[in-house]
Design an enzyme around this catalytic site. Structure first.
Site, PDB file in Angstrom:
ATOM      1  N   HIS A 105       1.086   4.102  -3.028  1.00  0.00           N
ATOM      2  CA  HIS A 105       0.785   5.512  -2.782  1.00  0.00           C
ATOM      3  C   HIS A 105       2.008   6.416  -2.876  1.00  0.00           C
ATOM      4  O   HIS A 105       1.866   7.641  -2.912  1.00  0.00           O
ATOM      5  CB  HIS A 105       0.046   5.670  -1.456  1.00  0.00           C
ATOM      6  CG  HIS A 105      -1.380   5.243  -1.587  1.00  0.00           C
ATOM      7  ND1 HIS A 105      -1.758   3.924  -1.499  1.00  0.00           N
ATOM      8  CD2 HIS A 105      -2.495   5.952  -1.866  1.00  0.00           C
ATOM      9  CE1 HIS A 105      -3.066   3.847  -1.708  1.00  0.00           C
ATOM     10  NE2 HIS A 105      -3.542   5.055  -1.933  1.00  0.00           N
TER      11      HIS A 105
ATOM     12  N   TYR B 235      -5.940  16.158  -0.002  1.00  0.00           N
ATOM     13  CA  TYR B 235      -6.273  14.755   0.280  1.00  0.00           C
ATOM     14  C   TYR B 235      -5.062  14.090   0.935  1.00  0.00           C
ATOM     15  O   TYR B 235      -3.971  14.065   0.373  1.00  0.00           O
ATOM     16  CB  TYR B 235      -6.619  14.059  -1.033  1.00  0.00           C
ATOM     17  CG  TYR B 235      -7.329  12.725  -0.914  1.00  0.00           C
ATOM     18  CD1 TYR B 235      -7.367  11.993   0.248  1.00  0.00           C
ATOM     19  CD2 TYR B 235      -7.961  12.187  -2.026  1.00  0.00           C
ATOM     20  CE1 TYR B 235      -8.023  10.779   0.332  1.00  0.00           C
ATOM     21  CE2 TYR B 235      -8.622  10.970  -1.966  1.00  0.00           C
ATOM     22  CZ  TYR B 235      -8.642  10.273  -0.786  1.00  0.00           C
ATOM     23  OH  TYR B 235      -9.281   9.063  -0.710  1.00  0.00           O
TER      24      TYR B 235
ATOM     25  N   TRP C 185      -7.218   1.546 -10.524  1.00  0.00           N
ATOM     26  CA  TRP C 185      -6.499   1.809  -9.277  1.00  0.00           C
ATOM     27  C   TRP C 185      -7.180   1.100  -8.107  1.00  0.00           C
ATOM     28  O   TRP C 185      -6.529   0.466  -7.278  1.00  0.00           O
ATOM     29  CB  TRP C 185      -6.430   3.316  -9.042  1.00  0.00           C
ATOM     30  CG  TRP C 185      -5.743   3.727  -7.780  1.00  0.00           C
ATOM     31  CD1 TRP C 185      -6.333   4.144  -6.624  1.00  0.00           C
ATOM     32  CD2 TRP C 185      -4.337   3.747  -7.522  1.00  0.00           C
ATOM     33  NE1 TRP C 185      -5.387   4.429  -5.677  1.00  0.00           N
ATOM     34  CE2 TRP C 185      -4.147   4.192  -6.200  1.00  0.00           C
ATOM     35  CE3 TRP C 185      -3.224   3.432  -8.295  1.00  0.00           C
ATOM     36  CZ2 TRP C 185      -2.895   4.337  -5.625  1.00  0.00           C
ATOM     37  CZ3 TRP C 185      -1.960   3.574  -7.723  1.00  0.00           C
ATOM     38  CH2 TRP C 185      -1.819   4.024  -6.412  1.00  0.00           C
ATOM     39  N   TRP C 186      -8.492   1.201  -8.044  1.00  0.00           N
ATOM     40  CA  TRP C 186      -9.248   0.530  -6.982  1.00  0.00           C
ATOM     41  C   TRP C 186      -9.069  -0.983  -7.027  1.00  0.00           C
ATOM     42  O   TRP C 186      -9.027  -1.636  -5.989  1.00  0.00           O
ATOM     43  CB  TRP C 186     -10.728   0.884  -7.082  1.00  0.00           C
ATOM     44  CG  TRP C 186     -11.063   2.295  -6.729  1.00  0.00           C
ATOM     45  CD1 TRP C 186     -10.307   3.194  -6.032  1.00  0.00           C
ATOM     46  CD2 TRP C 186     -12.271   2.969  -7.061  1.00  0.00           C
ATOM     47  NE1 TRP C 186     -10.977   4.384  -5.915  1.00  0.00           N
ATOM     48  CE2 TRP C 186     -12.189   4.278  -6.540  1.00  0.00           C
ATOM     49  CE3 TRP C 186     -13.421   2.602  -7.753  1.00  0.00           C
ATOM     50  CZ2 TRP C 186     -13.206   5.209  -6.682  1.00  0.00           C
ATOM     51  CZ3 TRP C 186     -14.437   3.529  -7.900  1.00  0.00           C
ATOM     52  CH2 TRP C 186     -14.332   4.819  -7.363  1.00  0.00           C
TER      53      TRP C 186
ATOM     54  N   TYR D 189       0.835  -1.205   0.000  1.00  0.00           N
ATOM     55  CA  TYR D 189       0.000   0.000   0.000  1.00  0.00           C
ATOM     56  C   TYR D 189       0.872   1.259   0.000  1.00  0.00           C
ATOM     57  O   TYR D 189       0.602   2.217  -0.719  1.00  0.00           O
ATOM     58  CB  TYR D 189      -0.931  -0.024   1.208  1.00  0.00           C
ATOM     59  CG  TYR D 189      -2.108   0.913   1.098  1.00  0.00           C
ATOM     60  CD1 TYR D 189      -3.224   0.569   0.344  1.00  0.00           C
ATOM     61  CD2 TYR D 189      -2.110   2.139   1.755  1.00  0.00           C
ATOM     62  CE1 TYR D 189      -4.314   1.419   0.244  1.00  0.00           C
ATOM     63  CE2 TYR D 189      -3.199   2.994   1.663  1.00  0.00           C
ATOM     64  CZ  TYR D 189      -4.295   2.629   0.907  1.00  0.00           C
ATOM     65  OH  TYR D 189      -5.373   3.477   0.809  1.00  0.00           O
TER      66      TYR D 189
END
Length: 137
Positions: free
Chosen positions: A40, A59, A97-98, A36
């Site tokens: 990112h 964000y 991406w999800w 993860y």
């Protein structure tokens, strides 16, 4: 991925002149932490572009090792929350991406969707919404 905040939660977004702060939480599978973080560290430019085009600013995603929770917060500066969230949900790069990031997560929402794309289609939550209880500038 930004989620539906429920009835009335965004009622003032269509007339707001100041940013709307949004916070969400989800569990990160501990065995997926390194993956993860790597994902990112290099978010796809198309995904970042769609986020910006959908009026999301500032964000940030935080991680708590003690609770294995991700905490996301952002400001929504648009005037049509539903349309902006629909544009994110329809974006092909975001959906891809999800497909990569969702398996790293485990929803804690009361009525969870099976993933971000399902959440966008069903109106169910993937990330659980956190209520703002204090803010100061």
């Amino acid at each position: 991925a930004p989620q539906d905040l429920g009835p009335g939660a965004m009622a003032d977004a269509t007339t707001a002149t100041k940013p709307r702060r949004v916070a969400q939480v989800i569990r990160l599978k501990p065995e997926k932490l390194d993956e993860y973080r790597k994902l990112h560290a290099a978010v796809w430019p198309e995904v970042l572009g769609r986020i910006a085009a959908s009026n999301i600013r500032n964000y940030t995603i935080f991680y708590s090792r003690e609770t294995e929770m991700l905490f996301a917060n952002f400001e929504y500066v648009g005037t049509d929350w539903d349309a902006d969230m629909a544009a994110i949900a329809a974006d092909e790069s975001t959906r891809r991406w999800w497909e990569i990031t969702d398996p790293c997560q485990e929803s804690i929402a009361a009525d969870p969707a099976s993933g971000s794309a399902d959440a966008a289609a069903s109106g169910k939550a993937w990330w659980a919404v956190a209520e703002e209880v204090f803010h100061t500038d």
